[in-house]
Design an enzyme around this catalytic site. Structure first.
Site, short mmCIF file in Angstrom:
data_model
loop_
_atom_site.label_atom_id
_atom_site.label_comp_id
_atom_site.label_asym_id
_atom_site.label_seq_id
_atom_site.Cartn_x
_atom_site.Cartn_y
_atom_site.Cartn_z
N CYS A 2 0.82 -1.21 0.00
CA CYS A 2 0.00 0.00 0.00
C CYS A 2 0.85 1.26 0.00
CB CYS A 2 -0.89 0.04 1.23
SG CYS A 2 -1.92 -1.41 1.45
N GLY A 28 -1.13 0.56 -5.25
CA GLY A 28 -2.43 0.00 -4.92
C GLY A 28 -3.53 0.65 -5.71
N ASN A 102 0.63 0.72 5.96
CA ASN A 102 1.22 -0.04 4.86
C ASN A 102 2.03 -1.18 5.47
OD1 ASN A 102 2.53 -0.98 2.55
ND2 ASN A 102 4.15 0.55 2.71
N GLY A 103 1.69 -2.40 5.13
CA GLY A 103 2.41 -3.55 5.66
C GLY A 103 1.49 -4.72 5.94
N CYS A 238 12.93 -4.28 2.44
CA CYS A 238 12.42 -5.27 1.49
C CYS A 238 13.07 -5.12 0.13
CB CYS A 238 10.91 -5.13 1.35
SG CYS A 238 10.17 -6.29 0.18
N TYR A 244 10.49 -4.50 -7.86
CA TYR A 244 9.19 -4.35 -8.52
C TYR A 244 8.34 -3.20 -8.00
CZ TYR A 244 4.44 -5.55 -10.03
OH TYR A 244 3.19 -5.51 -10.56
N SER A 285 8.29 -2.16 -15.53
CA SER A 285 9.24 -2.38 -14.44
C SER A 285 10.45 -3.19 -14.86
CB SER A 285 8.53 -3.06 -13.27
OG SER A 285 7.83 -4.21 -13.69
N ASP A 347 12.30 -9.60 -17.54
CA ASP A 347 11.22 -9.22 -16.63
C ASP A 347 11.79 -9.07 -15.23
OD1 ASP A 347 8.71 -8.49 -15.86
OD2 ASP A 347 7.73 -10.37 -16.43
N ASP A 348 11.04 -8.35 -14.38
CA ASP A 348 11.54 -8.08 -13.03
C ASP A 348 11.40 -9.26 -12.09
OD1 ASP A 348 8.78 -7.79 -11.60
OD2 ASP A 348 8.64 -6.48 -13.34
N CYS A 384 5.43 -14.57 1.15
CA CYS A 384 5.87 -13.47 2.00
C CYS A 384 4.82 -13.18 3.06
CB CYS A 384 6.11 -12.22 1.16
SG CYS A 384 6.62 -10.79 2.13
#
Length: 457
Positions: A2, A28, A102-103, A238, A244, A285, A347-348, A384
């Site tokens: 987020c 988001g 956020n998290g 992270c 990404y 990305s 690609d990422d 994750c």
């Protein structure tokens, strides 16, 4: 994943929050919201949808006040209802409060059940609602002490902006998993945001990153007050932010995202070279990593796939059927560049394999002689727990198949991933990055979680 923003001391805080959320729309797309405090009360407006569609000028004009907190929602699990959007607002003993988060709280269920046993009534599936209940039920006398009390009861990844009628409190968890930065306006107001790209749009000057384990208190007429609320700080930013999540023009914890992706591409070329005529990125990305890959091999780089920017990001769409359709809607090859060529497509990341399969098929249909898939990240083998939408091992293709088996499934001529060592060297070995998706080492909350994220923020 987020986006959160907090604005304090700005004449039109709601407008600043709006443009900040617009700049961070990539974090988001499911819902967005802003709450504004004017010293006497808090007003909230939130809905499903993207920022530009949810807010009108009239709506922003009605959100009057110099303090605002805002949120773009990306759900890791649970409902996608409008009720699960943020900010989360409540009236309680000390007045009014609004929270954005956020998290992902990994002990969400245990905390929620304990609160329910004590009589709490929940109206959403979000782990964020735990936070507001814990604050409201705390027996401490002041809001700041209630917040500290709440922090002793939650575990996981979180960046929080908590708004009262006259103050704003900003907290980053002791691991620093998710990014959060502090900026300042020329007229003296302040803001915090998940990414520095928000500062650029609204004219704020970057001051510094919020430290892991730090709480900033914003109060009228004072400079932000800093307090370390955790004694044991264990910094684990992270790695996926660089791979990404973040916009390439953002700086995350002092490192530019574009520069890091360029280094990942160069490392990928050194580890997985191949005889090719052309390097293509999966837009958007994968662009920087593809540029690095091409530069390292000395091979031409071309934007050989056109992206329709009016279609949202496939990774954060909630259902697989929508992801499948949107790949076709979003990407289209330039056949003139591709026909008869040996191409490497960069690609990422590779999560489920759906997008990669369709891209390889698309390039072969466009006349490519060979299609070599290269991924500028290690294999994602573990779910994750800290806010990424990889719910179970069953959905992670690298958790269930070898590289050769994946190559066969996606139809590529060859397939190569960046190693974990290559990733950490690209990012800089001076930090202990969160690599749980790749190595399964869950530093917060114990052992591997095969059920995936339980939060709803």
């Amino acid at each position: 994943m987020c986006a959160i923003v907090g604005v304090f001391g700005a004449k039109k805080a709601s407008t600043v929050a709006y443009y900040s959320l617009f700049a961070m729309q990539h974090r988001g797309q499911e819902a967005t919201g802003i709450s504004v405090a004017n010293g006497e009360n808090i007003a909230v407006y939130k809905k499903k949808g993207m920022v530009a569609d949810v807010f009108s000028q009239a709506t922003l004009d009605n959100l009057e006040g110099t303090c605002a907190v805002g949120h773009n929602r990306y759900s890791t699990a649970g409902s996608d209802s409008a009720g699960d959007s943020q900010p989360v607002f409540a009236k309680y003993k000390l007045g009014e409060i609004s929270v954005v988060h956020n998290g992902n709280l990994i002990n969400k269920q245990e905390v929620r059940q304990e609160l329910i046993d004590k009589g709490a009534i929940f109206q959403t599936d979000m782990d964020t609602e735990n936070i507001i209940h814990l604050i409201a039920k705390s027996q401490e006398d002041s809001l700041v002490d209630r917040i500290k009390d709440m922090l002793t009861k939650i575990e996981g990844a979180y960046c929080l902006a908590i708004q009262s009628r006259s103050k704003m409190f900003v907290i980053r968890d002791r691991f620093g998993i998710r990014p959060l930065s502090l900026g300042k306006f020329k007229d003296g107001g302040y803001m915090v945001a998940s990414e520095t790209c928000a500062f650029d749009l609204v004219g704020a000057k970057f001051v510094r990153d919020v430290k892991p384990g730090e709480m900033l208190t914003f109060e009228e007429g004072q400079e932000p007050q800093s307090e370390m609320v955790f004694e044991n700080v264990d910094f684990h930013p992270c790695a996926f932010e660089y791979i990404y999540f973040a916009r390439p023009d953002s700086d995350i914890d002092g490192k530019n995202v574009y520069a890091m992706r360029l280094e990942m591409g160069k490392a990928l070329a050194r580890e997985t070279p191949v005889e090719i005529d052309l390097v293509l990125p999966v837009p958007d990305s994968g662009v920087a990593a593809a540029k690095g890959y091409a530069d390292e091999l000395g091979v031409p780089f071309e934007m050989g796939i056109v992206r329709n920017h009016y279609v949202g990001r496939t990774f954060i769409e909630p259902t697989q059927a929508i992801r499948d359709l949107k790949v076709k809607m979003k990407l289209s090859p330039i056949k003139h560049l591709i026909k008869g060529k040996r191409v490497a497509i960069i690609d990422d990341s590779l999560v489920r394999g759906t997008t990669s399969t369709q891209i390889v098929r698309m390039l072969l249909d466009a006349g490519a002689k060979e299609v070599h898939m290269r991924i500028a990240a290690p294999e994602i083998k573990y779910p994750c727990r800290y806010g990424i939408d990889t719910p179970t091992k069953a959905e992670l293709i690298s958790a269930n198949y070898t590289v050769e088996e994946i190559r066969e499934k996606i139809g590529a001529t060859s397939l190569g991933f960046l190693s974990i060592e290559g990733l950490t060297q690209s990012l800089g070995n001076e930090r202990n990055y969160s690599l749980v998706s790749f190595d399964g080492k869950y530093f917060a909350g114990g052992n591997e979680d095969t059920t995936g994220c339980a939060g709803g923020c």
